[in-house]
Each structure stands twice: as structure tokens, then as C-alpha cells.
Design a protein around this motif. Structure first.
Motif, PDB file in Angstrom:
ATOM      1  N   ALA A  29      -4.994  10.994  -7.163  1.00  0.00           N
ATOM      2  CA  ALA A  29      -6.293  10.504  -7.640  1.00  0.00           C
ATOM      3  C   ALA A  29      -7.352  11.601  -7.551  1.00  0.00           C
ATOM      4  O   ALA A  29      -8.139  11.780  -8.476  1.00  0.00           O
ATOM      5  N   SER A  30      -7.360  12.348  -6.459  1.00  0.00           N
ATOM      6  CA  SER A  30      -8.363  13.412  -6.327  1.00  0.00           C
ATOM      7  C   SER A  30      -8.086  14.550  -7.297  1.00  0.00           C
ATOM      8  O   SER A  30      -8.993  15.265  -7.694  1.00  0.00           O
ATOM      9  N   ARG A  31      -6.860  14.692  -7.702  1.00  0.00           N
ATOM     10  CA  ARG A  31      -6.457  15.711  -8.666  1.00  0.00           C
ATOM     11  C   ARG A  31      -6.585  15.204 -10.096  1.00  0.00           C
ATOM     12  O   ARG A  31      -6.454  15.973 -11.034  1.00  0.00           O
ATOM     13  N   ALA A  32      -6.804  13.907 -10.263  1.00  0.00           N
ATOM     14  CA  ALA A  32      -6.885  13.251 -11.580  1.00  0.00           C
ATOM     15  C   ALA A  32      -5.582  13.397 -12.351  1.00  0.00           C
ATOM     16  O   ALA A  32      -5.570  13.622 -13.551  1.00  0.00           O
ATOM     17  N   ASP A  33      -4.474  13.243 -11.635  1.00  0.00           N
ATOM     18  CA  ASP A  33      -3.136  13.305 -12.241  1.00  0.00           C
ATOM     19  C   ASP A  33      -2.665  11.869 -12.450  1.00  0.00           C
ATOM     20  O   ASP A  33      -2.133  11.230 -11.547  1.00  0.00           O
ATOM     21  N   THR A  34      -2.868  11.374 -13.653  1.00  0.00           N
ATOM     22  CA  THR A  34      -2.580   9.972 -13.952  1.00  0.00           C
ATOM     23  C   THR A  34      -1.107   9.641 -13.788  1.00  0.00           C
ATOM     24  O   THR A  34      -0.762   8.606 -13.216  1.00  0.00           O
ATOM     25  N   ALA A  35      -0.217  10.501 -14.286  1.00  0.00           N
ATOM     26  CA  ALA A  35       1.219  10.220 -14.224  1.00  0.00           C
ATOM     27  C   ALA A  35       1.692  10.097 -12.771  1.00  0.00           C
ATOM     28  O   ALA A  35       2.411   9.153 -12.416  1.00  0.00           O
ATOM     29  N   ALA A  36       1.269  11.026 -11.930  1.00  0.00           N
ATOM     30  CA  ALA A  36       1.679  10.985 -10.521  1.00  0.00           C
ATOM     31  C   ALA A  36       1.039   9.799  -9.809  1.00  0.00           C
ATOM     32  O   ALA A  36       1.674   9.170  -8.955  1.00  0.00           O
ATOM     33  N   ALA A  37      -0.200   9.480 -10.157  1.00  0.00           N
ATOM     34  CA  ALA A  37      -0.881   8.347  -9.524  1.00  0.00           C
ATOM     35  C   ALA A  37      -0.184   7.033  -9.866  1.00  0.00           C
ATOM     36  O   ALA A  37       0.014   6.180  -8.999  1.00  0.00           O
ATOM     37  N   ILE A  38       0.196   6.878 -11.133  1.00  0.00           N
ATOM     38  CA  ILE A  38       0.894   5.654 -11.543  1.00  0.00           C
ATOM     39  C   ILE A  38       2.233   5.544 -10.828  1.00  0.00           C
ATOM     40  O   ILE A  38       2.590   4.481 -10.308  1.00  0.00           O
ATOM     41  N   LEU A  39       2.983   6.644 -10.778  1.00  0.00           N
ATOM     42  CA  LEU A  39       4.275   6.636 -10.093  1.00  0.00           C
ATOM     43  C   LEU A  39       4.109   6.292  -8.616  1.00  0.00           C
ATOM     44  O   LEU A  39       4.846   5.456  -8.072  1.00  0.00           O
ATOM     45  N   ALA A  40       3.141   6.903  -7.952  1.00  0.00           N
ATOM     46  CA  ALA A  40       2.913   6.638  -6.528  1.00  0.00           C
ATOM     47  C   ALA A  40       2.518   5.175  -6.307  1.00  0.00           C
ATOM     48  O   ALA A  40       3.009   4.528  -5.364  1.00  0.00           O
ATOM     49  N   ALA A  41       1.651   4.650  -7.160  1.00  0.00           N
ATOM     50  CA  ALA A  41       1.232   3.246  -7.021  1.00  0.00           C
ATOM     51  C   ALA A  41       2.410   2.299  -7.237  1.00  0.00           C
ATOM     52  O   ALA A  41       2.560   1.309  -6.506  1.00  0.00           O
ATOM     53  N   GLU A  42       3.248   2.594  -8.220  1.00  0.00           N
ATOM     54  CA  GLU A  42       4.444   1.766  -8.455  1.00  0.00           C
ATOM     55  C   GLU A  42       5.378   1.783  -7.254  1.00  0.00           C
ATOM     56  O   GLU A  42       5.931   0.749  -6.865  1.00  0.00           O
ATOM     57  N   ARG A  43       5.548   2.961  -6.653  1.00  0.00           N
ATOM     58  CA  ARG A  43       6.430   3.062  -5.483  1.00  0.00           C
ATOM     59  C   ARG A  43       5.822   2.330  -4.291  1.00  0.00           C
ATOM     60  O   ARG A  43       6.530   1.701  -3.519  1.00  0.00           O
ATOM     61  N   MET A  44       4.504   2.402  -4.136  1.00  0.00           N
ATOM     62  CA  MET A  44       3.856   1.645  -3.055  1.00  0.00           C
ATOM     63  C   MET A  44       4.115   0.158  -3.235  1.00  0.00           C
ATOM     64  O   MET A  44       4.469  -0.535  -2.277  1.00  0.00           O
ATOM     65  N   ASP A  45       3.933  -0.329  -4.465  1.00  0.00           N
ATOM     66  CA  ASP A  45       4.173  -1.750  -4.751  1.00  0.00           C
ATOM     67  C   ASP A  45       5.618  -2.134  -4.470  1.00  0.00           C
ATOM     68  O   ASP A  45       5.889  -3.186  -3.885  1.00  0.00           O
ATOM     69  N   ALA A  46       6.554  -1.300  -4.898  1.00  0.00           N
ATOM     70  CA  ALA A  46       7.977  -1.605  -4.705  1.00  0.00           C
ATOM     71  C   ALA A  46       8.333  -1.663  -3.219  1.00  0.00           C
ATOM     72  O   ALA A  46       9.060  -2.566  -2.782  1.00  0.00           O
ATOM     73  N   HIS A  47       7.796  -0.734  -2.436  1.00  0.00           N
ATOM     74  CA  HIS A  47       8.117  -0.729  -1.005  1.00  0.00           C
ATOM     75  C   HIS A  47       7.398  -1.848  -0.269  1.00  0.00           C
ATOM     76  O   HIS A  47       7.955  -2.426   0.669  1.00  0.00           O
ATOM     77  N   ALA A  48       6.194  -2.178  -0.702  1.00  0.00           N
ATOM     78  CA  ALA A  48       5.492  -3.322  -0.107  1.00  0.00           C
ATOM     79  C   ALA A  48       6.248  -4.612  -0.399  1.00  0.00           C
ATOM     80  O   ALA A  48       6.385  -5.477   0.477  1.00  0.00           O
ATOM     81  N   ALA A  49       6.761  -4.744  -1.626  1.00  0.00           N
ATOM     82  CA  ALA A  49       7.538  -5.934  -1.985  1.00  0.00           C
ATOM     83  C   ALA A  49       8.825  -6.011  -1.167  1.00  0.00           C
ATOM     84  O   ALA A  49       9.223  -7.091  -0.723  1.00  0.00           O
ATOM     85  N   ALA A  50       9.462  -4.872  -0.956  1.00  0.00           N
ATOM     86  CA  ALA A  50      10.698  -4.859  -0.159  1.00  0.00           C
ATOM     87  C   ALA A  50      10.417  -5.251   1.285  1.00  0.00           C
ATOM     88  O   ALA A  50      11.235  -5.930   1.917  1.00  0.00           O
ATOM     89  N   LEU A  51       9.275  -4.859   1.793  1.00  0.00           N
ATOM     90  CA  LEU A  51       8.917  -5.228   3.170  1.00  0.00           C
ATOM     91  C   LEU A  51       8.515  -6.697   3.272  1.00  0.00           C
ATOM     92  O   LEU A  51       8.672  -7.308   4.325  1.00  0.00           O
ATOM     93  N   ALA A  52       8.006  -7.259   2.189  1.00  0.00           N
ATOM     94  CA  ALA A  52       7.558  -8.649   2.204  1.00  0.00           C
ATOM     95  C   ALA A  52       8.680  -9.652   1.970  1.00  0.00           C
ATOM     96  O   ALA A  52       8.480 -10.847   2.176  1.00  0.00           O
ATOM     97  N   GLU A  53       9.849  -9.178   1.532  1.00  0.00           N
ATOM     98  CA  GLU A  53      10.970 -10.091   1.285  1.00  0.00           C
ATOM     99  C   GLU A  53      11.322 -10.824   2.564  1.00  0.00           C
ATOM    100  O   GLU A  53      11.350 -10.224   3.648  1.00  0.00           O
ATOM    101  N   PRO A  54      11.613 -12.124   2.463  1.00  0.00           N
ATOM    102  CA  PRO A  54      11.958 -12.867   3.672  1.00  0.00           C
ATOM    103  C   PRO A  54      13.280 -12.354   4.244  1.00  0.00           C
ATOM    104  O   PRO A  54      14.209 -12.044   3.524  1.00  0.00           O
TER     105      PRO A  54
END
Length: 139
Positions: free
Chosen positions: A107-132
Motif C-alpha cells: 500500500a505504501s508503495r502503491a503496488d496494486t497487484a501485490a496489495a490485492i494478492l496480500a489481502a486475498e491471502r490474509m482473507d484466506a488464512h483468516a478463513a482457515a483459522l475461523a473454520e470450526p
């Protein structure tokens, strides 16, 4: 009272004299930082792939490797053969934290592709941690 400074400062240079050490721009420093965070995330992703194989993790690993190569000017990330040991939850927490760091730098570098990828991975790992979790039934 005070003794005068007798040596030349290591922090300044004479006007018009080129510096003896290379300087990197802020952009280059952020590229290096972002590539490091994504390479670390790739290593954790590879560890997770060894423990819990999935198409999502395979795709994520390919995308992470491509981003690291892009940021490093075409040099691919070194990838070690992961050991299939460890707790997936701990790896998901670590991956979530690394993805968060990568997101901040992207985000500080304004790299949209890397930011989107990082956000997607955060969501995926948060979802994996939230699974019952399955409860074991001891009789």
C-alpha cells in the motif's frame, strides 16, 4: 571545555563529491521489503501445502512466486522442500501476519497487484483459522 572534532564525519559528504557507498531510492527499498515479505509468505505457503494440500494453496504459491520474481527483476524466489510437520493453525497465523506486513508495504508503495494478492491471502488464512475445529469424542 570541549575538544574539537578531528575526524571527518561519516554521515556527510563534501558538496559535489560523490558518495563512496551506493544509495537506494525509497521505491527500491520498498521493493526489497515487499519481496522479502512475499518470499517469507511463499515459504509458509509451501509448508502449508505439504501439510494440507489444496488447489488454493497451489495457486497462491504460483502467484506469490511470480510477484517475488517481478519485484526482484526476474530472479525467482529460492524454494526449499518443506517438511510436512507442524501445526497448520500456527502456520496460518504466521501466514496471516506476513500477508498483513506485505499489504502495508504494498500500500505504501502503491503496488496494486501485490496489495490485492496480500489481502486475498490474509482473507484466506483468516478463513482457515475461523473454520470450526472438530471436537474429539472420548468415550
Amino acid at each position: 571545555m570541549y575538544e574539537p572534532i578531528r575526524t571527518k564525519s561519516v554521515h556527510t559528504t563534501m558538496a559535489g563529491t560523490p558518495s563512496d557507498f551506493p544509495h537506494r531510492s525509497r521505491e527500491e527499498e520498498l521493493d526489497i521489503q515487499l519481496a522479502g515479505h512475499l518470499a517469507a509468505l511463499l515459504a509458509v505457503t509451501d509448508e502449508l501445502r505439504a501439510l494440507v494440500p489444496s488447489d488454493d494453496l497451489d495457486t497462491a504459491a504460483e502467484r506469490l512466486a511470480a510477484e517475488v520474481a517481478r519485484l526482484r527483476g526476474g530472479r525467482t524466489a529460492l524454494r526449499a522442500a518443506p517438511a510436512a510437520t507442524g501445526a497448520p493453525e500456527a502456520l496460518h497465523r504466521r501466514a496471516h501476519a506476513l500477508a498483513g506486513r506485505a499489504l502495508v508495504v504494498a500500500a505504501s508503495r502503491a503496488d496494486t497487484a501485490a496489495a490485492i494478492l496480500a489481502a486475498e491471502r490474509m482473507d484466506a488464512h483468516a478463513a482457515a483459522l475461523a473454520e470450526p475445529k472438530e471436537l474429539s469424542t472420548a468415550h
